[in-house]
Scaffold this active site. Structure first.
Site, PDB file in Angstrom:
ATOM      1  N   GLU A 158      29.233  22.377  16.302  1.00 43.99           N
ATOM      2  CA  GLU A 158      28.404  21.174  16.109  1.00 43.99           C
ATOM      3  C   GLU A 158      29.104  20.330  15.062  1.00 43.99           C
ATOM      4  OE1 GLU A 158      26.065  20.321  17.944  1.00 43.99           O
ATOM      5  OE2 GLU A 158      25.239  22.150  18.817  1.00 43.99           O
ATOM      6  N   THR A 173      34.513  17.442  12.344  1.00 47.54           N
ATOM      7  CA  THR A 173      35.347  17.567  13.546  1.00 47.54           C
ATOM      8  C   THR A 173      36.715  18.140  13.187  1.00 47.54           C
ATOM      9  OG1 THR A 173      34.168  15.801  14.669  1.00 47.54           O
ATOM     10  CG2 THR A 173      36.411  16.215  15.411  1.00 47.54           C
ATOM     11  N   ALA A 174      37.258  17.718  12.038  1.00 47.29           N
ATOM     12  CA  ALA A 174      38.592  18.216  11.645  1.00 47.29           C
ATOM     13  C   ALA A 174      38.560  19.732  11.487  1.00 47.29           C
ATOM     14  CB  ALA A 174      39.019  17.544  10.348  1.00 47.29           C
ATOM     15  N   THR A 175      37.544  20.262  10.793  1.00 51.74           N
ATOM     16  CA  THR A 175      37.474  21.719  10.607  1.00 51.74           C
ATOM     17  C   THR A 175      37.150  22.402  11.932  1.00 51.74           C
ATOM     18  OG1 THR A 175      36.632  21.272   8.393  1.00 51.74           O
ATOM     19  CG2 THR A 175      36.541  23.541   9.113  1.00 51.74           C
ATOM     20  N   GLY A 176      36.311  21.781  12.740  1.00 54.00           N
ATOM     21  CA  GLY A 176      35.961  22.348  14.047  1.00 54.00           C
ATOM     22  C   GLY A 176      37.202  22.612  14.898  1.00 54.00           C
ATOM     23  N   LYS A 218      27.778  32.281   6.304  1.00 54.83           N
ATOM     24  CA  LYS A 218      28.540  31.723   5.187  1.00 54.83           C
ATOM     25  C   LYS A 218      28.091  30.281   4.933  1.00 54.83           C
ATOM     26  CE  LYS A 218      32.258  29.272   4.781  1.00 54.83           C
ATOM     27  NZ  LYS A 218      31.987  28.526   3.545  1.00 54.83           N
ATOM     28  N   GLU A 247      33.031   7.925  10.276  1.00 53.16           N
ATOM     29  CA  GLU A 247      31.733   8.507   9.933  1.00 53.16           C
ATOM     30  C   GLU A 247      31.613   8.465   8.407  1.00 53.16           C
ATOM     31  OE1 GLU A 247      31.300  12.820  10.144  1.00 53.16           O
ATOM     32  OE2 GLU A 247      29.199  12.589  10.707  1.00 53.16           O
ATOM     33  N   CYS A 264      24.250  14.328  10.411  1.00 54.86           N
ATOM     34  CA  CYS A 264      25.224  14.177  11.509  1.00 54.86           C
ATOM     35  C   CYS A 264      24.732  13.158  12.526  1.00 54.86           C
ATOM     36  CB  CYS A 264      25.495  15.525  12.165  1.00 54.86           C
ATOM     37  SG  CYS A 264      24.011  16.350  12.731  1.00 54.86           S
ATOM     38  N   GLY A 295      29.913  21.570  11.105  1.00 49.39           N
ATOM     39  CA  GLY A 295      30.708  20.923  10.047  1.00 49.39           C
ATOM     40  C   GLY A 295      31.475  19.761  10.637  1.00 49.39           C
TER      41      GLY A 295
HETATM   42  P1  NAD Z   1      33.292  20.939   6.606  1.00 49.60           P
HETATM   43  O1  NAD Z   1      33.917  20.991   7.952  1.00 49.60           O
HETATM   44  O2  NAD Z   1      34.127  20.517   5.463  1.00 49.60           O
HETATM   45  O3  NAD Z   1      32.688  22.369   6.198  1.00 49.60           O
HETATM   46  C1  NAD Z   1      31.742  23.043   6.980  1.00 49.60           C
HETATM   47  C2  NAD Z   1      31.837  24.532   6.695  1.00 49.60           C
HETATM   48  O4  NAD Z   1      33.115  25.006   7.140  1.00 49.60           O
HETATM   49  C3  NAD Z   1      31.747  24.910   5.213  1.00 49.60           C
HETATM   50  O5  NAD Z   1      30.989  26.095   5.096  1.00 49.60           O
HETATM   51  C4  NAD Z   1      33.216  25.159   4.843  1.00 49.60           C
HETATM   52  O6  NAD Z   1      33.376  26.051   3.749  1.00 49.60           O
HETATM   53  C5  NAD Z   1      33.746  25.773   6.115  1.00 49.60           C
HETATM   54  N1  NAD Z   1      35.200  25.655   6.316  1.00 49.60           N
HETATM   55  C6  NAD Z   1      36.065  24.827   5.706  1.00 49.60           C
HETATM   56  N2  NAD Z   1      37.328  25.023   6.195  1.00 49.60           N
HETATM   57  C7  NAD Z   1      37.227  25.978   7.141  1.00 49.60           C
HETATM   58  C8  NAD Z   1      38.151  26.594   8.031  1.00 49.60           C
HETATM   59  N3  NAD Z   1      39.441  26.255   8.046  1.00 49.60           N
HETATM   60  N4  NAD Z   1      37.690  27.521   8.899  1.00 49.60           N
HETATM   61  C9  NAD Z   1      36.379  27.845   8.941  1.00 49.60           C
HETATM   62  N5  NAD Z   1      35.449  27.309   8.107  1.00 49.60           N
HETATM   63  C10 NAD Z   1      35.867  26.377   7.228  1.00 49.60           C
HETATM   64  O7  NAD Z   1      32.006  20.009   6.771  1.00 49.60           O
HETATM   65  P2  NAD Z   1      30.972  19.544   5.653  1.00 49.60           P
HETATM   66  O8  NAD Z   1      31.643  18.491   4.835  1.00 49.60           O
HETATM   67  O9  NAD Z   1      30.373  20.729   4.987  1.00 49.60           O
HETATM   68  O10 NAD Z   1      29.824  18.878   6.547  1.00 49.60           O
HETATM   69  C11 NAD Z   1      29.817  17.545   6.912  1.00 49.60           C
HETATM   70  C12 NAD Z   1      30.213  17.371   8.356  1.00 49.60           C
HETATM   71  O11 NAD Z   1      29.382  18.192   9.181  1.00 49.60           O
HETATM   72  C13 NAD Z   1      30.003  15.967   8.878  1.00 49.60           C
HETATM   73  O12 NAD Z   1      31.104  15.573   9.673  1.00 49.60           O
HETATM   74  C14 NAD Z   1      28.756  16.070   9.746  1.00 49.60           C
HETATM   75  O13 NAD Z   1      28.635  15.091  10.748  1.00 49.60           O
HETATM   76  C15 NAD Z   1      28.908  17.450  10.296  1.00 49.60           C
HETATM   77  N6  NAD Z   1      27.610  17.972  10.742  1.00 49.60           N
HETATM   78  C16 NAD Z   1      27.393  18.140  12.075  1.00 49.60           C
HETATM   79  C17 NAD Z   1      26.158  18.571  12.531  1.00 49.60           C
HETATM   80  C18 NAD Z   1      25.884  18.761  13.998  1.00 49.60           C
HETATM   81  O14 NAD Z   1      24.910  19.425  14.322  1.00 49.60           O
HETATM   82  N7  NAD Z   1      26.683  18.231  14.893  1.00 49.60           N
HETATM   83  C19 NAD Z   1      25.148  18.843  11.614  1.00 49.60           C
HETATM   84  C20 NAD Z   1      25.406  18.666  10.258  1.00 49.60           C
HETATM   85  C21 NAD Z   1      26.644  18.235   9.833  1.00 49.60           C
END
Ligand code: NAD
Length: 476
Positions: A245, A225-228, A172, A376, A279, A223
């Site tokens: 990640e 940290t909050a969503t993680g 996705k 961040e 990231c 994605g």
């Molecule tokens: P995000 O958390 O908003 O979204 C990431 C993905 O999660 C998207 O596909 C989104 O549709 C999906 N999503 C949203 N809500 C969800 C839920 N409740 N359950 C499951 N999936 C959900 O992040 P973003 O804004 O797309 O990306 C930016 C962030 O990602 C930054 O904080 C960045 O540091 C981090 N990032 C980390 C790495 C790493 O390897 N550590 C790499 C790239 C980006």
């Protein structure tokens, strides 16, 4: 004149699947809609899960060398469509074409290198009576959830190890950047057995449904940290395996023996590559007081030469912010920094659109607890901070809940190494930054992640460990 939209569909069970509901995709350089992609509902997710489940036993039983061979062919197919994929990527993501091409090439390379890895069967003990061995079995169905900043590479980081180890997958992409991933799904349709590689587009809810789904066995998530944290909570429902990640607030520490003129170019790019939407971008730059003024002057001088513009213009070095949500967040951070009275030595003025463009912005020694240091930014605003004492800088750098990466820059390698050892992050570079490899473990400490991607450690996260003990003595 009628606008021509890109037409791309989802891949489920080896076929294109069209949905009634569609989501608009916006080119961040022009704010124009460039496509309407499927917005999958729960029934469509169920269909994908069913097809992945049906395909799983056959794929898991396929010889690993055969799976590796198919993945290699897939890597070649991506390379042979590199221009088309990179154009699509640049339009939806905003990144200038050279960077888009680089991501497709890297994705192909990553697949090829991953297919060389093997988690070998190991005899742990063998004697007259017993043989004990350990091997690895696939988990089942993997749900791969990707962000918008590296939409292709970060999906491939999941697809390659998941499929190599015998799992089937549902990918996705982010709703902001679904086009290239949908195209990659289309390219895989004829190659893999039906149901092995499924690609679904949709909103954040689709990600949530995947994490809650009782028949998905693992979520590999990249994605925020909050969503993680939400992913970890809902994955508990059926004890899904998870790899997370997440975000970072990486620091670069510049030692006093560095010649500023020689390093500012490299350090600039550690912070601003991909319009700082990385990231592991340097998000705080700590420079020793002995060279601070000269370093800041040289950094600003170099930064002034950088052209920010539409990714379609070959002279652009940095594109726009990828989406409006992030654009507003970064603008708010810049406004807050201005209001706080901080010394903005470059940039800071956001022009009226169209396009989510933000100029390279550098802040001179803001307070350690200001938002621009603590948060961040994920956009082109960089605080440069002064330090005097090594103990003090290590403490300041580690004083965060995040721990993704970091770097130390200096001619005294022993000193640099001794500082690198004490940084609480998953990766630390010395006189380098952002170098990753399919063979280096990558993951965050603290709230930057859970688990590892890449390397054999990463591969093993797509498997169960299985121990088999045999009593060889006859039973009579
Ligand atoms: P995000 O958390 O908003 O979204 C990431 C993905 O999660 C998207 O596909 C989104 O549709 C999906 N999503 C949203 N809500 C969800 C839920 N409740 N359950 C499951 N999936 C959900 O992040 P973003 O804004 O797309 O990306 C930016 C962030 O990602 C930054 O904080 C960045 O540091 C981090 N990032 C980390 C790495 C790493 O390897 N550590 C790499 C790239 C980006």
């Amino acid at each position: 004149m009628t606008t021509k939209y890109f037409e791309l569909e989802m891949t489920i069970n080896g076929k294109a699947v069209v949905t009634e509901k569609r989501l608009p995709v916006i080119n961040p350089a022009t704010e124009q809609i460039i496509a309407y992609v499927p917005d999958a509902n729960q029934l469509e997710l169920d269909k994908a899960v069913k097809s992945a489940r049906t395909a799983f036993p056959g794929w898991a039983a396929t010889d690993i060398d055969k799976r590796a061979q198919l993945l290699n062919t897939f890597a070649d197919v991506l390379l042979s469509h590199k221009e088309e994929l990179a154009n699509l990527f640049s339009l939806e993501m905003g990144r200038p074409l050279a960077g888009a091409l680089d991501e497709i090439t890297r994705a192909s390379y990553w697949i090829k290198e991953t297919t060389k890895q093997r988690l070998d069967r190991k005899i742990i003990e063998e004697n007259e009576t017993y043989r004990v061995e350990r091997y690895y079995t696939p988990l089942g169905i993997v749900g791969a959830i990707a962000p918008w900043n590296f939409p292709v590479l970060l999906s491939i980081w999941k697809v390659a190890p998941a499929l190599l180890t015998g799992n089937t997958i549902i990918v996705k992409p982010s709703p902001y950047t679904p086009l290239t991933a949908l195209k990659i799904g289309e390219l895989g349709r004829k190659l893999f057995p039906a149901g092995v590689l499924n690609v679904l587009s949709g909103g954040d809810d689709l990600g949530k449904w995947m994490t809650e789904h009782s028949d998905i066995n693992k979520i590999s998530f990249t994605g925020s940290t909050a969503t993680g944290k939400k992913v970890m909570q809902s994955a508990a429902s059926n004890l899904k395996r998870i790899t997370l990640e997440l975000g970072g607030n990486d620091a670069a520490i510049v030692l006093p023996d560095v010649e500023p003129k020689k390093v500012v170019e490299k350090l600039f790019w550690t912070a601003f590559r991909n319009t700082a939407q990385v990231c592991i971008a340097t998000k705080r730059m700590y420079v020793h007081e002995d060279i601070y003024d000269e370093f800041l002057t040289e950094l600003v001088n170099y930064a002034k030469t950088i052209k920010v513009g539409d990714g379609a213009d070959p002279s652009s070095q940095l594109g726009p912010i990828q989406n409006k949500m992030q654009f507003e967040k970064v603008k708010d951070l810049i406004e807050n920094t201005k209001k706080s009275g901080a010394d903005i030595v470059l940039g800071g003025e956001v022009q009226k659109g169209p396009g989510y463009f933000i100029p390279v912005t550098i802040v001179n020694n803001p307070p350690e607890d200001s938002r621009v240091v603590v948060e961040e930014a994920f956009g082109p605003i960089l605080p440069v901070l002064k330090y005097k004492d090594y103990e003090d800088v290590i403490e300041r750098v580690n004083n965060t809940s995040l721990g993704l990466g970091g770097s130390v820059w200096g001619r005294d390698l022993e000193l640099a190494y001794s500082i690198a050892e004490r940084l609480e992050t998953g990766t630390v570079w010395v006189n380098e930054s952002q170098i990753l490899s399919p063979h280096y473990p990558f993951g965050g400490h603290k709230e930057s992640g859970f688990g590892i991607e890449n390397s054999l450690d990463g591969l093993s996260e797509y498997t169960n460990s299985k121990t088999v003990m045999i009593n060889k003595k006859k039973m009579d």
